[in-house]
Design an enzyme around this catalytic site. Structure first.
Site, PDB file in Angstrom:
ATOM      1  N   HIS A 196      12.063  50.436  -6.794  1.00  9.98           N
ATOM      2  CA  HIS A 196      11.996  51.231  -5.660  1.00  9.98           C
ATOM      3  C   HIS A 196      13.501  52.377  -6.366  1.00  9.98           C
ATOM      4  O   HIS A 196      13.511  53.918  -5.886  1.00  9.98           O
ATOM      5  CB  HIS A 196      12.826  50.530  -4.087  1.00  9.98           C
ATOM      6  CG  HIS A 196      13.779  50.602  -4.178  1.00  9.98           C
ATOM      7  ND1 HIS A 196      15.049  51.329  -3.505  1.00  9.98           N
ATOM      8  CD2 HIS A 196      14.828  49.266  -4.264  1.00  9.98           C
ATOM      9  CE1 HIS A 196      15.629  50.592  -3.437  1.00  9.98           C
ATOM     10  NE2 HIS A 196      16.179  50.034  -3.995  1.00  9.98           N
ATOM     11  N   GLN A 222      20.053  51.255 -11.703  1.00 10.02           N
ATOM     12  CA  GLN A 222      20.100  53.233 -12.218  1.00 10.02           C
ATOM     13  C   GLN A 222      19.935  53.921 -13.505  1.00 10.02           C
ATOM     14  O   GLN A 222      19.248  54.986 -13.329  1.00 10.02           O
ATOM     15  CB  GLN A 222      21.102  53.662 -11.947  1.00 10.02           C
ATOM     16  CG  GLN A 222      21.647  53.687 -10.196  1.00 10.02           C
ATOM     17  CD  GLN A 222      21.187  53.901  -9.250  1.00 10.02           C
ATOM     18  OE1 GLN A 222      21.096  55.069  -9.897  1.00 10.02           O
ATOM     19  NE2 GLN A 222      21.265  53.489  -7.946  1.00 10.02           N
ATOM     20  N   ASN A 259      26.078  54.195  -9.749  1.00  8.68           N
ATOM     21  CA  ASN A 259      25.416  54.830  -8.554  1.00  8.68           C
ATOM     22  C   ASN A 259      25.768  55.470  -7.929  1.00  8.68           C
ATOM     23  O   ASN A 259      25.340  56.270  -7.551  1.00  8.68           O
ATOM     24  CB  ASN A 259      24.916  53.284  -7.565  1.00  8.68           C
ATOM     25  CG  ASN A 259      25.477  52.404  -7.583  1.00  8.68           C
ATOM     26  OD1 ASN A 259      25.839  51.693  -8.017  1.00  8.68           O
ATOM     27  ND2 ASN A 259      25.784  52.078  -5.910  1.00  8.68           N
ATOM     28  N   GLY A 273      16.652  44.368  -7.121  1.00  6.34           N
ATOM     29  CA  GLY A 273      18.162  44.424  -7.435  1.00  6.34           C
ATOM     30  C   GLY A 273      19.354  43.276  -6.998  1.00  6.34           C
ATOM     31  O   GLY A 273      19.896  42.656  -8.010  1.00  6.34           O
ATOM     32  N   SER A 274      19.573  43.265  -6.156  1.00  3.61           N
ATOM     33  CA  SER A 274      20.401  42.999  -5.780  1.00  3.61           C
ATOM     34  C   SER A 274      20.138  41.052  -6.175  1.00  3.61           C
ATOM     35  O   SER A 274      21.034  40.127  -6.152  1.00  3.61           O
ATOM     36  CB  SER A 274      20.608  42.827  -4.025  1.00  3.61           C
ATOM     37  OG  SER A 274      20.515  44.294  -4.062  1.00  3.61           O
ATOM     38  N   CYS A 326      24.589  51.550   0.444  1.00  2.00           N
ATOM     39  CA  CYS A 326      25.450  49.853   1.155  1.00  2.00           C
ATOM     40  C   CYS A 326      26.900  50.694   1.760  1.00  2.00           C
ATOM     41  O   CYS A 326      26.772  49.489   2.243  1.00  2.00           O
ATOM     42  CB  CYS A 326      25.354  49.640   0.105  1.00  2.00           C
ATOM     43  SG  CYS A 326      23.861  49.070  -1.492  1.00  2.00           S
ATOM     44  N   THR A 334       5.738  33.097  -3.007  1.00  2.00           N
ATOM     45  CA  THR A 334       4.138  33.775  -3.144  1.00  2.00           C
ATOM     46  C   THR A 334       4.853  34.793  -3.759  1.00  2.00           C
ATOM     47  O   THR A 334       5.354  35.402  -3.313  1.00  2.00           O
ATOM     48  CB  THR A 334       3.342  33.776  -1.892  1.00  2.00           C
ATOM     49  OG1 THR A 334       3.278  32.349  -1.214  1.00  2.00           O
ATOM     50  CG2 THR A 334       1.892  34.412  -1.902  1.00  2.00           C
ATOM     51  N   SER A 374      14.862  47.468 -11.111  1.00  3.56           N
ATOM     52  CA  SER A 374      14.722  48.209  -9.085  1.00  3.56           C
ATOM     53  C   SER A 374      13.389  48.590  -9.068  1.00  3.56           C
ATOM     54  O   SER A 374      13.997  49.536  -9.411  1.00  3.56           O
ATOM     55  CB  SER A 374      15.169  48.069  -8.718  1.00  3.56           C
ATOM     56  OG  SER A 374      15.597  47.661  -7.169  1.00  3.56           O
TER      57      SER A 374
HETATM   58  C1  LIG Z   1      19.992  49.653  -6.027  1.00  2.00           C
HETATM   59  C2  LIG Z   1      21.175  48.972  -6.785  1.00  2.00           C
HETATM   60  C3  LIG Z   1      21.208  47.887  -6.215  1.00  2.00           C
HETATM   61  C4  LIG Z   1      20.214  46.847  -5.589  1.00  2.00           C
HETATM   62  O1  LIG Z   1      18.830  46.866  -6.020  1.00  2.00           O
HETATM   63  P1  LIG Z   1      18.110  46.725  -4.415  1.00  2.00           P
HETATM   64  O2  LIG Z   1      16.705  46.841  -4.902  1.00  2.00           O
HETATM   65  O3  LIG Z   1      17.908  47.818  -3.612  1.00  2.00           O
HETATM   66  O4  LIG Z   1      18.370  45.958  -3.963  1.00  2.00           O
HETATM   67  C5  LIG Z   1      21.871  47.394  -7.822  1.00  2.00           C
HETATM   68  N1  LIG Z   1      22.510  47.587  -8.498  1.00  2.00           N
HETATM   69  C6  LIG Z   1      22.768  49.210  -8.371  1.00  2.00           C
HETATM   70  C7  LIG Z   1      23.589  50.115  -9.575  1.00  2.00           C
HETATM   71  C8  LIG Z   1      21.751  50.532  -7.594  1.00  2.00           C
HETATM   72  O5  LIG Z   1      21.488  51.005  -7.285  1.00  2.00           O
END
Ligand SMILES: *Cc1c(COP(=O)(O)O)cnc(C)c1O
Length: 379
Positions: free
Chosen positions: A199, A177, A149, A69-70, A323, A235, A197
């Site tokens: 995870h 989220q 989040n 996500g980042s 974070c 890749t 994202s």
């Molecule tokens: C976790 C999160 C991210 C970052 O995602 P990653 O895959 O961990 O880099 C960005 N935005 C929100 C709102 C998140 O909760």
């Protein structure tokens, strides 16, 4: 152990894990290779792209996989600004965004981009009127998250999207989220870019998703090969991408039931704690919010000590977002709600997910109340 920090990350689902496993062992081909081992990997990536696209109402060609996500957030912020490199442009975002958006905006400010950080009301919501009032002649991008989040508040993205439609302004939402937890449809939201994202919805760590509306131009963040239609070189993380596809499909199929279950666990938690600790405060919005996330403030104690005492009992919750915890700073989100520094530091976030049970919510209620009493006794 009870893991109640699903807003930080989730355990991978059995199905997603089983599906990704072959791509780490027998099916280890590079998706760019022309022989059948590579073609099979490529096919798996394209299947996942369809699964992800279907889950958010997009076309497969509008989905690009990233490392998370980042990366997807940084990409949108940086590279949209880059397309206007010779103009002085203006971007609108909010004060409660994830740091991958906030810090990207701060970096852009250093390079001369004007950024408006909109405030939120005391439930954590950006007001559509504030977005309207902040528009300038050179506003080129609005980036507002779909769900927060730390407190779970859901933003009026559909209304903002409707307002921005027809104007020459791009609209991005960080839906990390939200995707897999509440219904998300890129056309309903009227967004041009959306990030997610894996995870955060029971997929593997290290796979992100960028939706880009077809026809829009976004320069690459990374340079190299022609992977991801030349938009994102490197890749492919085939196994991670496969996990994302199956995890999103699974989350969507269980979403309605799961949301009901999680909401009732949150209710049991809040009501249970309130009974023993009447002064407990819910930070955020109790109506328009994520089903499994709740942020609680406890007068006069530190959320960090509460978190550590719970940890000793094998219960994982967080003080704010993963974070920012570790730095001894109050959460920027809680401060934006109008809380004092002390109030902001008295909070913990409990976020339930797929693998939590109703019994665990009861255990958490008791553990929180016991830990609170212990802290108060020692003051
Ligand atoms: C976790 C999160 C991210 C970052 O995602 P990653 O895959 O961990 O880099 C960005 N935005 C929100 C709102 C998140 O909760």
């Amino acid at each position: 152990m009870i893991y109640a920090d699903n807003a930080a990350t989730t355990r991978i689902s059995d199905r997603a894990f089983e599906q990704m496993l072959p791509f780490l062992r027998e099916q280890y081909g590079n998706a760019s290779s022309q022989y059948s081992l590579g073609v099979k990997a490529k096919r798996a990536v394209e299947h996942a792209r369809k699964q992800v696209a279907a889950a958010i109402g997009a076309e497969p060609s509008e989905i690009t996989f990233t490392s998370g996500g980042s990366e997807a957030n940084s990409w949108v912020l940086r590279c949209v600004a880059e397309t206007y490199h010779n103009e002085s442009i203006h971007i609108i975002t909010s004060t409660i965004e994830h740091h991958s958006v906030l810090n990207a905006c701060r970096a852009l400010e250093q390079s001369g981009v004007e950024v408006t950080f909109l405030p939120v009301d005391n439930t954590g919501r950006v007001l559509v009127e504030d977005v309207k009032a902040a528009i300038k002649h050179n506003t080129k991008l609005v980036s507002i998250m779909l769900a927060n989040n730390e407190i779970g508040t859901i933003q009026p993205i559909t209304q903002i999207g409707a307002f921005l439609k027809g104007q020459d302004i791009l609209f991005h939402t960080d839906a990390v989220q939200a995707v897999g937890h509440i219904p998300v449809d890129v056309d309903d939201l009227r967004v041009d870019f959306l990030t997610a994202s894996a995870h955060k919805f029971n997929g593997a760590k290290g796979t992100g998703i960028l939706y880009k509306r077809s026809g829009l131009n976004l320069p690459p963040l990374l340079f190299g090969g022609e992977q991801e239609r030349g938009l994102r070189a490197g890749t492919e993380n085939v196994a991670g991408i496969v996990s994302a596809g199956f995890a999103i499909e699974e989350s969507i199929s269980e979403m309605a039931e799961e949301a009901k279950r999680l909401r009732s666990m949150v209710e049991v938690t809040v009501e249970g704690i309130k009974e023993k600790i009447p002064s407990v405060r819910v930070n955020g919005d109790t109506k328009s919010c994520l089903p499994g996330t709740v942020n609680l403030g406890f007068n006069g104690i530190s959320g960090e000590s509460l978190m550590h005492l719970l940890d000793l009992k094998g219960i994982c919750v967080s003080t704010s977002s993963a974070c920012t915890s570790g730095k001894d700073e109050p959460s920027h989100v809680l401060l934006a709600l109008g809380l004092s520094e002390q109030q902001a530091k008295s909070a913990i976030r409990i976020s339930y997910g797929r693998y939590n049970t109703a019994d665990e919510a009861k255990v958490i209620v008791k553990a929180v109340c016991d830990a609170y009493a212990k802290i108060i006794d020692n003051l």
